[in-house]
Design an enzyme around this catalytic site. Structure first.
Site, short mmCIF file in Angstrom:
data_model
loop_
_atom_site.label_atom_id
_atom_site.label_comp_id
_atom_site.label_asym_id
_atom_site.label_seq_id
_atom_site.Cartn_x
_atom_site.Cartn_y
_atom_site.Cartn_z
N THR B 156 0.87 -1.19 0.00
CA THR B 156 0.00 0.00 0.00
C THR B 156 0.90 1.24 0.00
OG1 THR B 156 -0.25 -0.23 2.40
CG2 THR B 156 -2.02 -1.08 1.03
N LYS B 182 4.67 -6.99 3.13
CA LYS B 182 4.34 -5.57 2.96
C LYS B 182 4.14 -4.96 4.33
CE LYS B 182 0.81 -3.60 2.97
NZ LYS B 182 -0.04 -2.80 3.93
N THR B 193 -1.48 -2.71 8.71
CA THR B 193 -1.16 -4.10 8.47
C THR B 193 0.22 -4.45 7.96
OG1 THR B 193 -3.44 -4.48 7.88
CG2 THR B 193 -1.90 -6.20 7.31
N GLU B 280 8.16 4.00 9.04
CA GLU B 280 7.78 5.38 8.72
C GLU B 280 8.85 6.37 9.18
OE1 GLU B 280 3.07 4.99 9.36
OE2 GLU B 280 4.36 4.73 11.08
N ASN B 403 2.33 10.80 9.58
CA ASN B 403 1.16 10.45 10.38
C ASN B 403 0.32 11.62 10.87
OD1 ASN B 403 1.19 7.50 10.58
ND2 ASN B 403 3.23 7.86 11.42
N SER B 408 -4.72 10.94 4.27
CA SER B 408 -4.94 10.34 2.95
C SER B 408 -6.43 10.25 2.67
CB SER B 408 -4.32 8.96 2.89
OG SER B 408 -5.02 8.09 3.74
#
Lengths: 408, 408
Positions: B156, B182, B193, B280, B403, B408
């Site tokens: 993603t 992923k 996830t 991240e 974050n 999004s």
């Protein structure tokens, strides 16, 4: 690093003198700074003491000694060193604390275990005995000062002075409770510790004072988090001088005990909130209210999982009503929860009810709420009567600036 | 939001085809994007399956179903939906998964519980049945593709494709193990996830495959953390087609079982490290090695307390050898620790030994180590033989950007 005053800061409140408490401050020069860094609270004979301490296994000598000292129940002095936490300094650190205790006890003619010492600041450097000795000598001779000066002196990288006050009637006697606090978890580079001190002229037995402080602590200081990290030196001490002159409170059966407990709880909650308001990089104050859990303790655990979640805290920083992250945090808490009875809301508006997004959910009022500085998150587990509130701040670039971009 | 490729990214490795596994991808258009978002792995008859799943109580229907399905031990297909996690969507979400299982089972002529489904992406929106139906129809007819295309399709907000490969000799038979993954915890806004899939042509009984996967998971996927948050959908599945033709492995007593286990462990560790490398905002890859604990599990708990500490992670981001924060994190883990036997080092240099700062400690080589991208933290408790390694990344402004600053 000069830290800007927190946007969530509140003015220092008016706090009356507490009979039996005399405050003095001095310069020990624990760091190269031009400010007072040693605080002395002299306490009248007969003062009761209670305390709660960090659960961190690698705690400081001050905390180890304090845990033993409160068993005696009696206090005559509090010394707070700012600029050096004296943590992880082995026997040399312990000797420095014992030197201070002896020096003050000699001056007051009291037992050494009636002298309580706290230290806050850099880790791993033994508190220098010579500076401590000269500093204590100076502070014993200093002129008395007020609450705000003492509060500024116990602070390290705090961006504002944090104090609180409440009063209660015990029969016909009005008693005052004053509280001061420094810190917000582990503060800036190499700085550690939340320290809180509560002073009252009420007459309270040590055992009952401990019972009240422990109960208040569970719902206040133990329900705040800035970054989930636990200092090696966290300490809250309560001192009751008894100067108000009423019959000593020894249990909740005594008249006025409930009023005293309520006022103590108010002071602790206000101090706890002030610590969050000075959280590193905080732009928003977040209250998480959990209900419908299987127990109060379960609700508190779930609330802290939400309040400690970096993804929830960054979402709030971004004004994002991201209830999916709240679901995630509830689920990771390890407490009983049922996805199909879970409800989540912001600022009085439900976003999800009983495991489903709310039909026709209008995000506009929620977005308006999240644009403000005071954020409410509500979580209902739909399982039982357990409830708890916890408080935290958002996670922002300011936190990274303070903790990563600069070394003190 | 366009995410820049992680500075810690590695090139996608050469991975050979696995006999008995055919990969296909298609566009289901779960989001408004121009890319494949539906992956289908067709598995030969007789394929064994094992799995490990998130412990998050609020898990998705896919996870609930998967936990039941692996009890059957047999798999014929894997479907992965990207762009919608289908989590917190109640019975409607479950119906969508069951529809996919039925559709694929009809096509292959297998049992529905041999069709495994994962979904990753936005929380709280039921997977749209019409898009899923058309997407599955398309993917069943698609041309076979390679590992990198399939890996990109399950992703993603991943910034690079993450795969690993190892081989092992079982008697005279060489078996191949391929793995793709992923995610990095809970990734970008509304995205959730970590999903991992391992394919081998080895012949392994379902029970022994589960034993191997669970053991590898404990020391790999369960030893990484990006931000301490736990997704509602984390899943790792292992499929063994048996096409290599050797006698089936059923226990560690079988020849070659140890070699298979070692190769599986290598693939899992490499995949786990790649997830951290796409953490991240990650600028540094951090290995925390804990020794001298009272047990391996205690060592892992202490390692994770360090790896999850925002103050440790920001210190590393700032290149600061702040061992006081490591002391704090050890102490807050709640595991047996003794301040006076604790040692802490960075990059092979001790900063503190047995509860004291090292005399004449030279910070220069440590600072040089911390200026790099691959950071080692060593902690010795000095209490027992327990040891563990955990892996994480630093906490940077990039994490906040991803974050908080953008939805999004």
């Amino acid at each position: 690093m000069d830290l800007a005053r927190s946007p969530l800061a509140l003015p220092f409140p008016a706090i009356p003198p507490i009979d039996g408490v005399t405050l003095r401050i001095a310069r020990a020069r624990y760091k190269e700074w031009d400010r007072c860094d040693l605080t002395f609270a002299e306490l009248a004979e007969g003062t009761s003491v209670a305390g709660v301490f960090t659960k961190n296994v690698c705690c400081s000598s001050e905390v180890e000694l304090g845990r033993e000292q409160i068993k005696g129940g009696s206090a005559r002095a509090l010394i707070v060193n700012a600029g050096n936490s004296n943590a992880f300094t082995g026997y040399r650190g312990r000797e420095a604390v014992e030197q201070i205790m002896g020096q003050v006890a000699d001056h007051l003619g009291c037992a050494t275990n009636e002298v309580f010492v706290s230290s806050t600041g850099v880790i791993g450097v033994p508190l220098p005995k010579d500076k401590a000795r000269a500093g204590v000598e100076a502070v014993l001779d200093a002129q008395p000062c007020g609450w705000e000066d003492a509060t500024n002196t116990i602070g390290t990288t705090d961006t504002f002075a944090k104090g609180a006050h409440a009063s209660a009637m015990i029969g016909d006697t009005r008693v005052e409770i004053a509280g001061i606090v420094k810190g917000s978890g582990m503060i800036a580079p190499d700085m550690a510790t939340m320290l809180g001190y509560i002073f009252t002229d009420a007459a309270v037995s040590p055992a009952f004072l401990q019972e009240c402080l422990s109960a208040a602590n569970r719902q206040t200081f133990s329900c705040i988090t800035v970054d989930s990290d636990t200092s090696t030196s966290d300490t809250v001490l309560a001192f009751a001088t008894g100067k108000a002159g009423h019959a000593q409170l020894t249990s909740f059966d005594d008249p006025g005990a409930d009023a005293f407990m309520a006022a103590l709880h108010d002071v602790c909650r206000e101090l706890a909130h002030l610590v969050v308001r000075d959280g590193e990089g905080a732009q928003k104050f977040i209250a998480v209210h959990v209900s419908g859990a299987v127990s109060d303790e379960s609700a508190r655990t779930i609330g802290l999982a939400i309040a400690n979640s970096p993804l929830v805290k960054t979402a709030i920083a971004g004004g994002d009503a991201n209830w999916g992250r709240v679901v995630m945090a509830v689920g990771k808490a390890g407490e009983p929860a049922n996805r199909d009875t879970l409800s989540i809301g912001f600022g009085g508006h439900w976003a999800a009810r009983e495991g489903q997004p709310v039909e026709g959910y209008d995000e506009a009022p929620v977005a308006a709420h999240l644009a403000g500085q005071e954020i409410d998150i509500a979580v209902d587990l739909g399982m039982g009567d357990g409830r708890a509130s916890v408080w935290t701040c958002d996670l922002t670039h300011g936190y990274i600036d303070i903790n990563a971009d600069y070394r003190s």
